[in-house]
Design a protein around this motif. Sequence first.
Motif, PDB file in Angstrom:
ATOM      1  N   ALA A  15      16.431  35.266  96.601  1.00 26.98           N
ATOM      2  CA  ALA A  15      16.001  36.140  97.733  1.00 26.98           C
ATOM      3  C   ALA A  15      14.590  35.483  98.564  1.00 26.98           C
ATOM      4  O   ALA A  15      14.665  35.802  99.719  1.00 26.98           O
ATOM      5  N   VAL A  16      13.795  34.928  97.803  1.00 24.65           N
ATOM      6  CA  VAL A  16      12.765  34.327  98.663  1.00 24.65           C
ATOM      7  C   VAL A  16      13.044  33.461  99.594  1.00 24.65           C
ATOM      8  O   VAL A  16      12.697  33.239 100.795  1.00 24.65           O
ATOM      9  N   VAL A  17      14.128  32.502  99.111  1.00 20.13           N
ATOM     10  CA  VAL A  17      14.799  31.214  99.861  1.00 20.13           C
ATOM     11  C   VAL A  17      15.404  31.984 101.101  1.00 20.13           C
ATOM     12  O   VAL A  17      15.349  31.487 102.406  1.00 20.13           O
ATOM     13  N   GLY A  18      15.875  33.114 101.125  1.00 21.87           N
ATOM     14  CA  GLY A  18      16.742  33.701 102.015  1.00 21.87           C
ATOM     15  C   GLY A  18      15.830  34.268 103.026  1.00 21.87           C
ATOM     16  O   GLY A  18      15.924  34.008 104.457  1.00 21.87           O
ATOM     17  N   MET A  19      14.762  35.038 102.576  1.00 20.99           N
ATOM     18  CA  MET A  19      13.728  35.710 103.490  1.00 20.99           C
ATOM     19  C   MET A  19      13.180  34.513 104.246  1.00 20.99           C
ATOM     20  O   MET A  19      12.859  34.631 105.388  1.00 20.99           O
ATOM     21  N   VAL A  20      12.637  33.361 103.603  1.00 26.57           N
ATOM     22  CA  VAL A  20      11.899  32.497 104.406  1.00 26.57           C
ATOM     23  C   VAL A  20      12.904  32.011 105.212  1.00 26.57           C
ATOM     24  O   VAL A  20      12.404  31.525 106.426  1.00 26.57           O
ATOM     25  N   ARG A  21      14.289  31.506 105.025  1.00 25.12           N
ATOM     26  CA  ARG A  21      14.969  30.911 105.869  1.00 25.12           C
ATOM     27  C   ARG A  21      15.251  31.829 107.168  1.00 25.12           C
ATOM     28  O   ARG A  21      15.402  31.593 108.245  1.00 25.12           O
ATOM     29  N   TRP A  22      15.080  33.252 106.971  1.00 19.76           N
ATOM     30  CA  TRP A  22      15.283  34.236 108.044  1.00 19.76           C
ATOM     31  C   TRP A  22      14.113  34.245 108.637  1.00 19.76           C
ATOM     32  O   TRP A  22      14.273  34.028 110.027  1.00 19.76           O
ATOM     33  N   ALA A  24      12.117  31.496 109.223  1.00 21.88           N
ATOM     34  CA  ALA A  24      12.251  30.383 109.955  1.00 21.88           C
ATOM     35  C   ALA A  24      12.929  30.413 111.181  1.00 21.88           C
ATOM     36  O   ALA A  24      12.735  29.817 112.108  1.00 21.88           O
ATOM     37  N   ASP A  25      14.150  30.912 110.999  1.00 23.77           N
ATOM     38  CA  ASP A  25      15.248  31.051 112.182  1.00 23.77           C
ATOM     39  C   ASP A  25      14.583  31.751 113.321  1.00 23.77           C
ATOM     40  O   ASP A  25      14.726  31.537 114.528  1.00 23.77           O
ATOM     41  N   ARG A  26      13.739  32.900 112.869  1.00 20.70           N
ATOM     42  CA  ARG A  26      13.147  33.632 114.091  1.00 20.70           C
ATOM     43  C   ARG A  26      11.777  33.258 114.668  1.00 20.70           C
ATOM     44  O   ARG A  26      11.702  33.478 115.832  1.00 20.70           O
ATOM     45  N   THR A  27      11.205  32.432 113.898  1.00 24.13           N
ATOM     46  CA  THR A  27       9.972  32.005 114.395  1.00 24.13           C
ATOM     47  C   THR A  27      10.059  30.305 114.844  1.00 24.13           C
ATOM     48  O   THR A  27       9.278  30.074 115.607  1.00 24.13           O
ATOM     49  N   GLY A  28      11.043  29.702 114.631  1.00 29.98           N
ATOM     50  CA  GLY A  28      11.112  28.338 114.912  1.00 29.98           C
ATOM     51  C   GLY A  28      10.507  27.247 114.104  1.00 29.98           C
ATOM     52  O   GLY A  28      10.582  25.977 114.276  1.00 29.98           O
ATOM     53  N   LEU A  29       9.876  27.642 112.949  1.00 25.17           N
ATOM     54  CA  LEU A  29       9.241  27.070 112.098  1.00 25.17           C
ATOM     55  C   LEU A  29      10.148  26.547 110.982  1.00 25.17           C
ATOM     56  O   LEU A  29      11.024  27.259 110.668  1.00 25.17           O
ATOM     57  N   PRO A  30       9.944  25.245 110.636  1.00 26.63           N
ATOM     58  CA  PRO A  30      10.990  24.674 109.538  1.00 26.63           C
ATOM     59  C   PRO A  30      10.676  25.380 107.994  1.00 26.63           C
ATOM     60  O   PRO A  30       9.642  25.512 107.667  1.00 26.63           O
TER      61      PRO A  30
END
Length: 545
Positions: A15-22, A24-30
């Motif tokens: 869940a945490v990895v998924g939220m961080v990935r989401w 990251a996609d919205r902010t452009g940060l890795p």
Amino acid sequence: MDVESILIFVLVTVAVVGMVRWAADRTGLPAAALLPVVGVGYALLPGPNITLDPDIILTFVLPPLLYSAALDSSMLAIRRHLRTVANLSVVLVLLTSLLIGLGFAWFVAGATLAAGIAVGAAVAPPDPVAALAVGRRVGLPPRIVTLIQGEGLLNDATALTILSVAVAAATGDGFSAPSALGQFLIMATGGAAVGVLVAFAVRLLSRPLSGDPMLANAVSLATPFAAYLLAERAHVSGVLAVVVAGLIVGHHRPRSASSAGRLQTSAVWRLVDFLLEGFVFLLIGQQLPEVLRGLAGYDTGTVVVAVTVTVGVVLLLRPLWLLLTLLLPGVLRSRWGAAGVEPARLTGREIVILSWAGTRGVISLAAIFTLPLVTETGARFPARDLMLFCTFVVVLVTLVGQGLTFAPMVRVLGLHADENDQARLRNEARSASIRAALDALDDLEGQEHDDIEGHVIDTMREQLQARLRRYRDRLVLLRSADSEGPPISPRYEAALHVRRVALDAQRNEMLRWRDAGQLSDEGLRVLERELDHEERLLPDRPARR
């Protein structure tokens, strides 16, 4: 931890990895830079943390990640830039290890040269995940992507080999340069040989298994572990064996694998990458309590000196070495260029980007955690806890600091690929493939085939000719476009919109049939898969196709 606690931890991690990935996609940060920060935040909360087990990381996590990266890399491109890649992944790693080793031996009380070289080897190899994730998003030139990929594939083998030699010297009779060099060459050569052997075995299995994508996929998942374990049993570099096997298998996969096998294997490896990378980068931040626990026996001055030496060498040596190679043109040129043409020298902007791409990751932490607690004489390994802290600081400084600023750096320098050239090349290749198909139809028409009626070939020829006209129209637009990006064709976008509307209508009608009981779920899945493959061929961004 009991079974229920492990299950809860896995679910929370996903869940945490998924939220961080989401995010990251919205902010452009890795995501690779954000996950360690989240891990540090979790580590500061009350409750248990997961302590990094180096054997699990090196045996179960590193091989699949390296193999997947090697499959997606270009063996020809790496060969074309082999001297530059070797310069970064071998020479620079050796220099980093040696300079940090000398710094520890001279300035850190209680540290030996061999122990210092061990920590230097641990922090020497960059982890290119964060840099490549950002680089592909902002459109780095293919040459820079190749150099970052090639360095990331080969530097781990160099660093881990140096580490094993240094640890043996630190826990044994001392450091001998000739002996260390000989051991390094044996492990590197042996690892490469094992990789070639495993790749050859996989190629032999590929054709018999090409008709069964599930079996081919199982072999693909097992290959990195087989290469790693076989090499480790032979006491050579398991990491290099995995990389070499992946490069060779990836190079021959278009010929040896079926289309269904390639699609399925690619999807599985993307999922493996997503889960493993998310887990290991989250795991980095959770090591903070373990790392801080061992600093109680060191005074502040010693800690500051050790961190300064380690971080200073890591951050300064890379740009200085790249700048030196820029001033010495022959060092950064490859003798293996295509058609005898050597690649051009790196420019100043490329030097800056490559310098900023030196983010360290979980391999550095896993490597340093392999240091033994005691030597063969029963004494504690010199400055082990201090080395753990220095490595952790280097990982956080480079992964978070450089990872979060990499995209702005690329934009400020204006270093990006020429999208027009890449789009032109793809459309020229598509046109060439259609012409080859039309020639094959002409040859087939001239042969005697009682089971092939003439109108079948004519229908296929008309479809191919329509696609060829579409590609030629696209090429005309691309050749007349400026360098700001591929042109937007209203006709092309309209055609894509019409195709998507038609696919949606087909899918909705199939669902209506299923809901009305006229079509079974099994039949729906078959038909839906056909539409999914057709939709998968449509570009996400028409302007770049």
